[in-house]
Design an enzyme around this catalytic site. Structure first.
Site, PDB file in Angstrom:
ATOM      1  N   ILE A   8       0.664  -1.162   0.059  1.00 14.23           N
ATOM      2  CA  ILE A   8      -0.188   0.339   0.436  1.00 14.23           C
ATOM      3  C   ILE A   8       0.914   1.373   0.125  1.00 14.23           C
ATOM      4  O   ILE A   8       1.688   1.290   1.154  1.00 14.23           O
ATOM      5  CB  ILE A   8      -0.607   0.433   1.411  1.00 14.23           C
ATOM      6  CG1 ILE A   8      -1.863  -1.895   1.752  1.00 14.23           C
ATOM      7  CG2 ILE A   8      -1.543   1.384   1.456  1.00 14.23           C
ATOM      8  CD1 ILE A   8      -2.437  -1.394   2.686  1.00 14.23           C
ATOM      9  N   ASP A  59       9.857   8.480  -1.022  1.00 12.95           N
ATOM     10  CA  ASP A  59       8.953   9.359  -1.987  1.00 12.95           C
ATOM     11  C   ASP A  59       8.972   8.965  -3.463  1.00 12.95           C
ATOM     12  O   ASP A  59       9.368   8.639  -4.248  1.00 12.95           O
ATOM     13  CB  ASP A  59       9.779  10.709  -1.640  1.00 12.95           C
ATOM     14  CG  ASP A  59       8.969  11.549  -2.774  1.00 12.95           C
ATOM     15  OD1 ASP A  59       8.094  11.211  -3.567  1.00 12.95           O
ATOM     16  OD2 ASP A  59       8.875  13.322  -2.393  1.00 12.95           O
ATOM     17  N   ASN A  86      -2.298   3.651  -4.022  1.00 14.32           N
ATOM     18  CA  ASN A  86      -3.095   5.206  -3.091  1.00 14.32           C
ATOM     19  C   ASN A  86      -2.396   6.657  -2.832  1.00 14.32           C
ATOM     20  O   ASN A  86      -2.695   7.585  -3.110  1.00 14.32           O
ATOM     21  CB  ASN A  86      -3.540   4.400  -1.941  1.00 14.32           C
ATOM     22  CG  ASN A  86      -3.893   5.308  -1.142  1.00 14.32           C
ATOM     23  OD1 ASN A  86      -4.978   5.790  -0.805  1.00 14.32           O
ATOM     24  ND2 ASN A  86      -3.249   5.236   0.559  1.00 14.32           N
ATOM     25  N   TYR A 152      -5.572  19.055 -10.376  1.00 12.60           N
ATOM     26  CA  TYR A 152      -5.359  18.043  -9.802  1.00 12.60           C
ATOM     27  C   TYR A 152      -7.109  16.940 -10.008  1.00 12.60           C
ATOM     28  O   TYR A 152      -6.083  15.471 -10.488  1.00 12.60           O
ATOM     29  CB  TYR A 152      -6.681  18.034  -8.123  1.00 12.60           C
ATOM     30  CG  TYR A 152      -7.191  17.422  -7.191  1.00 12.60           C
ATOM     31  CD1 TYR A 152      -6.372  16.310  -6.571  1.00 12.60           C
ATOM     32  CD2 TYR A 152      -7.900  16.740  -6.939  1.00 12.60           C
ATOM     33  CE1 TYR A 152      -6.396  15.106  -6.092  1.00 12.60           C
ATOM     34  CE2 TYR A 152      -8.204  15.949  -6.240  1.00 12.60           C
ATOM     35  CZ  TYR A 152      -7.128  14.938  -6.207  1.00 12.60           C
ATOM     36  OH  TYR A 152      -7.722  13.548  -5.186  1.00 12.60           O
ATOM     37  N   LYS A 156      -6.350  12.806 -11.766  1.00 10.64           N
ATOM     38  CA  LYS A 156      -7.360  11.921 -11.589  1.00 10.64           C
ATOM     39  C   LYS A 156      -7.818  11.271 -12.863  1.00 10.64           C
ATOM     40  O   LYS A 156      -8.029  10.593 -12.968  1.00 10.64           O
ATOM     41  CB  LYS A 156      -8.201  12.276 -10.737  1.00 10.64           C
ATOM     42  CG  LYS A 156      -7.165  12.469  -9.484  1.00 10.64           C
ATOM     43  CD  LYS A 156      -6.694  11.115  -8.545  1.00 10.64           C
ATOM     44  CE  LYS A 156      -6.353  11.317  -6.740  1.00 10.64           C
ATOM     45  NZ  LYS A 156      -5.349  10.042  -6.850  1.00 10.64           N
ATOM     46  N   VAL A 185     -13.594  12.669   0.500  1.00 15.70           N
ATOM     47  CA  VAL A 185     -13.767  11.700   2.223  1.00 15.70           C
ATOM     48  C   VAL A 185     -12.475  11.810   3.124  1.00 15.70           C
ATOM     49  O   VAL A 185     -11.769  12.353   2.867  1.00 15.70           O
ATOM     50  CB  VAL A 185     -12.502   9.650   1.843  1.00 15.70           C
ATOM     51  CG1 VAL A 185     -12.559   9.019   2.537  1.00 15.70           C
ATOM     52  CG2 VAL A 185     -12.734   9.803   0.240  1.00 15.70           C
TER      53      VAL A 185
HETATM   54  P1  NDP Z   1      -4.690  11.825   2.767  1.00 15.54           P
HETATM   55  O1  NDP Z   1      -3.232  12.936   2.855  1.00 15.54           O
HETATM   56  O2  NDP Z   1      -5.158  11.243   4.203  1.00 15.54           O
HETATM   57  O3  NDP Z   1      -3.197  10.830   2.758  1.00 15.54           O
HETATM   58  C1  NDP Z   1      -1.999  10.686   1.717  1.00 15.54           C
HETATM   59  C2  NDP Z   1      -0.981   9.434   1.388  1.00 15.54           C
HETATM   60  O4  NDP Z   1      -0.226   9.838   0.836  1.00 15.54           O
HETATM   61  C3  NDP Z   1      -0.370  10.084   3.042  1.00 15.54           C
HETATM   62  O5  NDP Z   1      -0.311   8.354   4.302  1.00 15.54           O
HETATM   63  C4  NDP Z   1       0.887  10.249   2.140  1.00 15.54           C
HETATM   64  O6  NDP Z   1       1.932   9.771   3.412  1.00 15.54           O
HETATM   65  C5  NDP Z   1       1.077  10.067   0.982  1.00 15.54           C
HETATM   66  N1  NDP Z   1       2.624  10.666  -0.060  1.00 15.54           N
HETATM   67  C6  NDP Z   1       2.015  11.777  -0.020  1.00 15.54           C
HETATM   68  N2  NDP Z   1       2.741  12.190  -0.820  1.00 15.54           N
HETATM   69  C7  NDP Z   1       3.550  11.254  -1.417  1.00 15.54           C
HETATM   70  C8  NDP Z   1       4.734  11.447  -1.559  1.00 15.54           C
HETATM   71  N3  NDP Z   1       5.374  12.048  -3.169  1.00 15.54           N
HETATM   72  N4  NDP Z   1       5.434  10.358  -1.909  1.00 15.54           N
HETATM   73  C9  NDP Z   1       4.827   8.913  -1.000  1.00 15.54           C
HETATM   74  N5  NDP Z   1       3.771   8.847  -0.008  1.00 15.54           N
HETATM   75  C10 NDP Z   1       2.849  10.271  -0.059  1.00 15.54           C
HETATM   76  O7  NDP Z   1      -5.328  11.492   1.668  1.00 15.54           O
HETATM   77  P2  NDP Z   1      -6.530  10.448   1.649  1.00 15.54           P
HETATM   78  O8  NDP Z   1      -6.163   9.214   1.960  1.00 15.54           O
HETATM   79  O9  NDP Z   1      -7.309  11.252   1.142  1.00 15.54           O
HETATM   80  O10 NDP Z   1      -5.770  10.294   0.194  1.00 15.54           O
HETATM   81  C11 NDP Z   1      -5.438   9.031  -0.693  1.00 15.54           C
HETATM   82  C12 NDP Z   1      -6.028   8.484  -2.119  1.00 15.54           C
HETATM   83  O11 NDP Z   1      -6.727   9.229  -2.373  1.00 15.54           O
HETATM   84  C13 NDP Z   1      -5.090  10.132  -2.369  1.00 15.54           C
HETATM   85  O12 NDP Z   1      -4.626   9.999  -4.046  1.00 15.54           O
HETATM   86  C14 NDP Z   1      -6.089  11.091  -3.438  1.00 15.54           C
HETATM   87  O13 NDP Z   1      -5.719  11.872  -4.055  1.00 15.54           O
HETATM   88  C15 NDP Z   1      -7.518  10.258  -3.372  1.00 15.54           C
HETATM   89  N6  NDP Z   1      -8.963  10.435  -2.772  1.00 15.54           N
HETATM   90  C16 NDP Z   1      -9.044  11.122  -1.546  1.00 15.54           C
HETATM   91  C17 NDP Z   1     -10.061  11.775  -1.332  1.00 15.54           C
HETATM   92  C18 NDP Z   1     -10.634  12.857  -0.508  1.00 15.54           C
HETATM   93  O14 NDP Z   1     -11.954  13.328   0.167  1.00 15.54           O
HETATM   94  N7  NDP Z   1     -10.225  12.047   0.882  1.00 15.54           N
HETATM   95  C19 NDP Z   1     -11.645  11.157  -2.540  1.00 15.54           C
HETATM   96  C20 NDP Z   1     -10.973  10.574  -3.586  1.00 15.54           C
HETATM   97  C21 NDP Z   1      -9.452  10.802  -4.148  1.00 15.54           C
HETATM   98  P3  NDP Z   1       3.078  10.599   3.863  1.00 15.54           P
HETATM   99  O15 NDP Z   1       3.135  11.906   3.549  1.00 15.54           O
HETATM  100  O16 NDP Z   1       3.893   9.588   5.035  1.00 15.54           O
HETATM  101  O17 NDP Z   1       4.319  10.736   2.639  1.00 15.54           O
HETATM  102  C1  8X3 Z   2     -10.838  14.389  -4.219  1.00 16.21           C
HETATM  103  C2  8X3 Z   2     -11.597  14.277  -3.800  1.00 16.21           C
HETATM  104  O1  8X3 Z   2     -13.856  16.740  -3.998  1.00 16.21           O
HETATM  105  O2  8X3 Z   2     -11.871  17.410  -3.131  1.00 16.21           O
HETATM  106  O3  8X3 Z   2     -10.409  13.520  -4.798  1.00 16.21           O
HETATM  107  O4  8X3 Z   2     -11.466  15.960  -5.086  1.00 16.21           O
HETATM  108  S1  8X3 Z   2     -12.444  16.098  -4.214  1.00 16.21           S
END
Ligand code: NDP
Ligand code: 8X3
Length: 252
Positions: A8, A59, A86, A152, A156, A185
């Site tokens: 993951i 990263d 993810n 953004y 996606k 979310v």
């Molecule tokens: P969070 O910010 O809670 O989690 C993001 C995760 O991505 C963290 O674990 C972070 O880990 C990791 N990450 C970010 N940048 C990097 C990097 N450069 N290298 C490695 N890891 C990275 O957000 P979400 O859980 O909400 O997001 C997870 C996924 O879901 C994303 O792809 C997001 O676009 C997608 N998503 C989210 C939605 C929402 O409304 N929340 C809706 C739709 C999609 P660390 O900082 O430790 O590196």
């Molecule tokens: C994350 C959901 O609506 O903020 O992908 O773009 S939104």
């Protein structure tokens, strides 16, 4: 039953962390990735009591770091049966003409190229075994564009295209590929998008019931636990209150 290993990315927070917790409960061996080593250590300590956990700090933007980290996997974690792409975030929310180019770089480098870097390191072993499952976390933002979503959304939409491309090109190798595309979310997503402005971030989820990271984790677990001949190729998951990127019912 054979123990499956899931890798993951973005396991330190939100959807990735909730998925790690659920998969640990369900007996998956885990490779958990992110940049924040302290959070990965914490996860290894808590989930390690339930299942095998190996952590990798890298990263996703850095191609060499990704390859080096994945090559370092010990033998009992080196076969990746399920890859959950993810890691990702939005950075900023501006009109396109006043957008910050560092934000654009971050979103395209992390959400698109980062996903490709990790996938490139894992796909060959799946091809060789003629088995494996790749889940790409897209978004509603990869299905429709909303005001100030510009780059953004583009990142996606690219995930959507890559998901389709992977499914087509890996089909001859018997590899399952599918996307889970959430709507709103409540995670650290908006804190990151608004650069630590937590008050602004909170307003995104006020006045209705947003999805929880656990809701998406549950769906990811459902998708990966189907019989192998069943591939859930593309799933859009919204809060009941959300009809589209711009229509959220705050009256119920
Ligand atoms: P969070 O910010 O809670 O989690 C993001 C995760 O991505 C963290 O674990 C972070 O880990 C990791 N990450 C970010 N940048 C990097 C990097 N450069 N290298 C490695 N890891 C990275 O957000 P979400 O859980 O909400 O997001 C997870 C996924 O879901 C994303 O792809 C997001 O676009 C997608 N998503 C989210 C939605 C929402 O409304 N929340 C809706 C739709 C999609 P660390 O900082 O430790 O590196
Ligand atoms: C994350 C959901 O609506 O903020 O992908 O773009 S939104």
């Amino acid at each position: 039953m054979e123990l499956k290993t899931a890798l993951i990315t973005g396991a330190t927070s939100g959807i990735g962390k909730a998925t790690a917790e659920l998969l640990a409960k369900n007996g998956f061996n885990l490779v958990l990735c992110g940049r924040r080593t302290d959070r990965l250590d914490q996860l290894r300590n808590t989930l390690g009591a339930q299942t095998g956990v190996h952590t990798l700090t890298f990263d996703v933007r850095n191609r060499e770091e990704v390859i080096k980290a994945l090559e370092s996997l010990p033998q009992n974690f080196s076969q990746i049966d399920v890859l959950i792409n993810n890691a990702g975030n939005a950075h900023g929310m501006d009109l396109i003409d006043s957008g910050n180019m560092d934000d654009w770089d971050a979103m395209l480098d992390i959400n698109v190229k980062g996903l490709l870097h990790v996938s490139k390191a894992i796909m060959p072993q799946m091809v060789e075994r003629k088995a494996g499952h790749i889940i790409n976390i897209g978004s509603l933002a990869g299905k429709e564009v909303y005001p100030k979503g510009n780059v953004y959304c583009a990142s996606k939409f690219a995930v959507d295209a890559i998901n389709q491309g992977m499914r087509i090109d890996l089909n001859e190798h018997g590899i399952r590929v599918g996307a889970v595309n959430p709507g709103l979310v409540e995670t650290e997503f908006s804190d990151v998008r608004f650069k630590g402005d937590t008050d602004r971030a909170k307003t995104v989820y006020q006045g209705y019931q947003a999805l929880k990271a656990e809701d998406i984790a549950d769906i990811i677990h459902f998708v990966i636990s189907r019989p192998y001949h069943v591939n859930i190729a593309d799933l859009l998951v919204l809060p009941t209150a959300q009809a589209s990127s711009t229509i959220v019912n705050k009256t119920v």
